[in-house]
Design a protein around this motif. Structure first.
Motif, PDB file in Angstrom:
ATOM      1  N   PHE A  18      22.380 -17.688 -22.693  1.00  0.00           N
ATOM      2  CA  PHE A  18      23.435 -16.766 -22.279  1.00  0.00           C
ATOM      3  C   PHE A  18      22.939 -15.594 -21.430  1.00  0.00           C
ATOM      4  CE2 PHE A  18      25.982 -12.932 -23.185  1.00  0.00           C
ATOM      5  CZ  PHE A  18      27.137 -13.313 -22.523  1.00  0.00           C
ATOM      6  N   ILE A  19      21.912 -14.902 -21.868  1.00  0.00           N
ATOM      7  CA  ILE A  19      21.497 -13.664 -21.190  1.00  0.00           C
ATOM      8  C   ILE A  19      21.049 -13.913 -19.751  1.00  0.00           C
ATOM      9  CG2 ILE A  19      19.841 -11.760 -21.255  1.00  0.00           C
ATOM     10  CD1 ILE A  19      20.142 -11.843 -24.330  1.00  0.00           C
ATOM     11  N   PRO A  20      20.136 -14.863 -19.477  1.00  0.00           N
ATOM     12  CA  PRO A  20      19.760 -15.069 -18.067  1.00  0.00           C
ATOM     13  C   PRO A  20      20.915 -15.567 -17.193  1.00  0.00           C
ATOM     14  CG  PRO A  20      18.151 -16.075 -19.500  1.00  0.00           C
ATOM     15  CD  PRO A  20      19.301 -15.663 -20.349  1.00  0.00           C
ATOM     16  N   SER A  21      21.754 -16.451 -17.740  1.00  0.00           N
ATOM     17  CA  SER A  21      22.861 -16.954 -16.926  1.00  0.00           C
ATOM     18  C   SER A  21      23.910 -15.872 -16.688  1.00  0.00           C
ATOM     19  CB  SER A  21      23.489 -18.185 -17.566  1.00  0.00           C
ATOM     20  OG  SER A  21      24.019 -17.860 -18.832  1.00  0.00           O
ATOM     21  N   PHE A  22      24.122 -14.986 -17.651  1.00  0.00           N
ATOM     22  CA  PHE A  22      25.053 -13.882 -17.450  1.00  0.00           C
ATOM     23  C   PHE A  22      24.527 -12.914 -16.393  1.00  0.00           C
ATOM     24  CE2 PHE A  22      26.811  -9.697 -18.627  1.00  0.00           C
ATOM     25  CZ  PHE A  22      28.160  -9.993 -18.477  1.00  0.00           C
ATOM     26  N   ILE A  28      26.145 -11.985 -12.648  1.00  0.00           N
ATOM     27  CA  ILE A  28      26.396 -10.640 -12.134  1.00  0.00           C
ATOM     28  C   ILE A  28      25.740 -10.449 -10.777  1.00  0.00           C
ATOM     29  CG2 ILE A  28      25.917  -8.187 -12.517  1.00  0.00           C
ATOM     30  CD1 ILE A  28      26.231  -8.735 -15.495  1.00  0.00           C
ATOM     31  N   PHE A  29      24.499 -10.888 -10.638  1.00  0.00           N
ATOM     32  CA  PHE A  29      23.731 -10.636  -9.421  1.00  0.00           C
ATOM     33  C   PHE A  29      23.695 -11.839  -8.479  1.00  0.00           C
ATOM     34  CE2 PHE A  29      21.727  -7.908 -12.709  1.00  0.00           C
ATOM     35  CZ  PHE A  29      22.181  -6.698 -12.207  1.00  0.00           C
ATOM     36  N   PRO A  60      29.783 -21.612  -4.294  1.00  0.00           N
ATOM     37  CA  PRO A  60      30.347 -21.522  -5.641  1.00  0.00           C
ATOM     38  C   PRO A  60      29.714 -22.485  -6.639  1.00  0.00           C
ATOM     39  CG  PRO A  60      31.842 -22.682  -4.194  1.00  0.00           C
ATOM     40  CD  PRO A  60      30.718 -22.190  -3.346  1.00  0.00           C
ATOM     41  N   ILE A  61      28.898 -23.422  -6.176  1.00  0.00           N
ATOM     42  CA  ILE A  61      28.283 -24.375  -7.095  1.00  0.00           C
ATOM     43  C   ILE A  61      27.352 -23.659  -8.070  1.00  0.00           C
ATOM     44  CG2 ILE A  61      26.752 -26.377  -7.261  1.00  0.00           C
ATOM     45  CD1 ILE A  61      29.549 -27.017  -6.283  1.00  0.00           C
ATOM     46  N   LEU A  62      26.536 -22.733  -7.565  1.00  0.00           N
ATOM     47  CA  LEU A  62      25.658 -21.974  -8.467  1.00  0.00           C
ATOM     48  C   LEU A  62      26.458 -21.116  -9.423  1.00  0.00           C
ATOM     49  CD1 LEU A  62      22.653 -20.874  -6.250  1.00  0.00           C
ATOM     50  CD2 LEU A  62      22.704 -22.575  -8.060  1.00  0.00           C
ATOM     51  N   PHE A  63      27.559 -20.559  -8.962  1.00  0.00           N
ATOM     52  CA  PHE A  63      28.415 -19.761  -9.833  1.00  0.00           C
ATOM     53  C   PHE A  63      28.937 -20.611 -10.982  1.00  0.00           C
ATOM     54  CE2 PHE A  63      32.604 -18.196 -11.064  1.00  0.00           C
ATOM     55  CZ  PHE A  63      32.286 -16.894 -11.434  1.00  0.00           C
ATOM     56  N   LEU A  64      29.433 -21.806 -10.673  1.00  0.00           N
ATOM     57  CA  LEU A  64      29.936 -22.699 -11.713  1.00  0.00           C
ATOM     58  C   LEU A  64      28.817 -23.166 -12.642  1.00  0.00           C
ATOM     59  CD1 LEU A  64      32.475 -24.844  -9.692  1.00  0.00           C
ATOM     60  CD2 LEU A  64      32.954 -23.004 -11.300  1.00  0.00           C
ATOM     61  N   PHE A  65      27.633 -23.402 -12.098  1.00  0.00           N
ATOM     62  CA  PHE A  65      26.500 -23.801 -12.918  1.00  0.00           C
ATOM     63  C   PHE A  65      26.123 -22.704 -13.913  1.00  0.00           C
ATOM     64  CE2 PHE A  65      21.861 -23.856 -13.541  1.00  0.00           C
ATOM     65  CZ  PHE A  65      21.746 -25.079 -14.194  1.00  0.00           C
ATOM     66  N   TYR A  66      26.011 -21.463 -13.439  1.00  0.00           N
ATOM     67  CA  TYR A  66      25.667 -20.357 -14.331  1.00  0.00           C
ATOM     68  C   TYR A  66      26.781 -20.080 -15.336  1.00  0.00           C
ATOM     69  CZ  TYR A  66      21.643 -19.348 -11.389  1.00  0.00           C
ATOM     70  OH  TYR A  66      20.467 -19.434 -10.706  1.00  0.00           O
ATOM     71  N   LEU A  67      28.011 -20.273 -14.936  1.00  0.00           N
ATOM     72  CA  LEU A  67      29.131 -20.099 -15.858  1.00  0.00           C
ATOM     73  C   LEU A  67      29.073 -21.142 -16.968  1.00  0.00           C
ATOM     74  CD1 LEU A  67      31.667 -18.316 -16.190  1.00  0.00           C
ATOM     75  CD2 LEU A  67      32.927 -20.118 -15.019  1.00  0.00           C
TER      76      LEU A  67
END
Length: 164
Positions: free
Chosen positions: A22-26, A30-31, A38-45
């Motif tokens: 959770f912490i690294p992906s959150f 943010i950054f 948006p693929i990286l955004f969905l991956f981190y989500l």
């Protein structure tokens, strides 16, 4: 009368894995730099969701004065409650040790692999004056179920019936 809140404890391994997810992906959410798409955004989500899944736990909250209870979900000590459920005049509490089976896979047109997972749980049932029951909770072990049942027993002065 007071309210009683019971929250299951998260194991040490689950909390470590959940925090590492959770912490690294959150922080990455943010950054994140949106020029990578948006693929990286969905991956981190997705990774943050699994982290929250590992560190979250569930429990119960009782309002003994108004004779109601609700299920709670807890993440980092913050409790989120579902809607309140009322219960009638209680006759007794039954603690039943059962096996819960869950089958994964095996759906679809082709031949797929399936597996069945079974675990021992304690089902807490509340019985009213007409011997209708309401399933309150599935506890992980006997000690947790007895904690919840004795709290209700001490408040309403009713009997606890067990099969163990």
């Amino acid at each position: 009368m007071k309210n009683y809140t019971y929250i299951e404890k998260v194991s040490f391994i689950r909390s470590i894995i959940g925090n590492l997810l959770f912490i690294p992906s959150f922080l990455a959410l943010i950054f994140i730099n949106f020029r990578y798409g948006p693929i990286l955004f969905l991956f981190y989500l997705f990774i943050a969701y699994w982290g929250i899944f590992f560190i979250s736990t569930e429990g119960l909250e009782f309002d003994f004065q108004n004779k109601k209870h609700r299920k709670l979900f807890s993440v980092y000590g913050i409790n989120f409650g579902l809607s309140w459920n009322y219960f009638q005049d209680l006759k007794y509490i039954a603690l039943v040790e059962t096996f819960v089976k869950q089958t994964f896979g095996g759906r679809g047109f082709g031949a797929t692999a399936t597996t069945t997972v079974s675990e021992k749980t304690v089902k807490i049932n509340l019985f009213d004056q007409n011997d209708k029951y309401q399933t309150l909770y599935f506890a992980n072990n006997r000690i947790e179920a007895l904690k919840i049942a004795t709290e209700i027993k001490n408040t309403y002065q009713i009997e606890v019936v067990t099969n163990f």
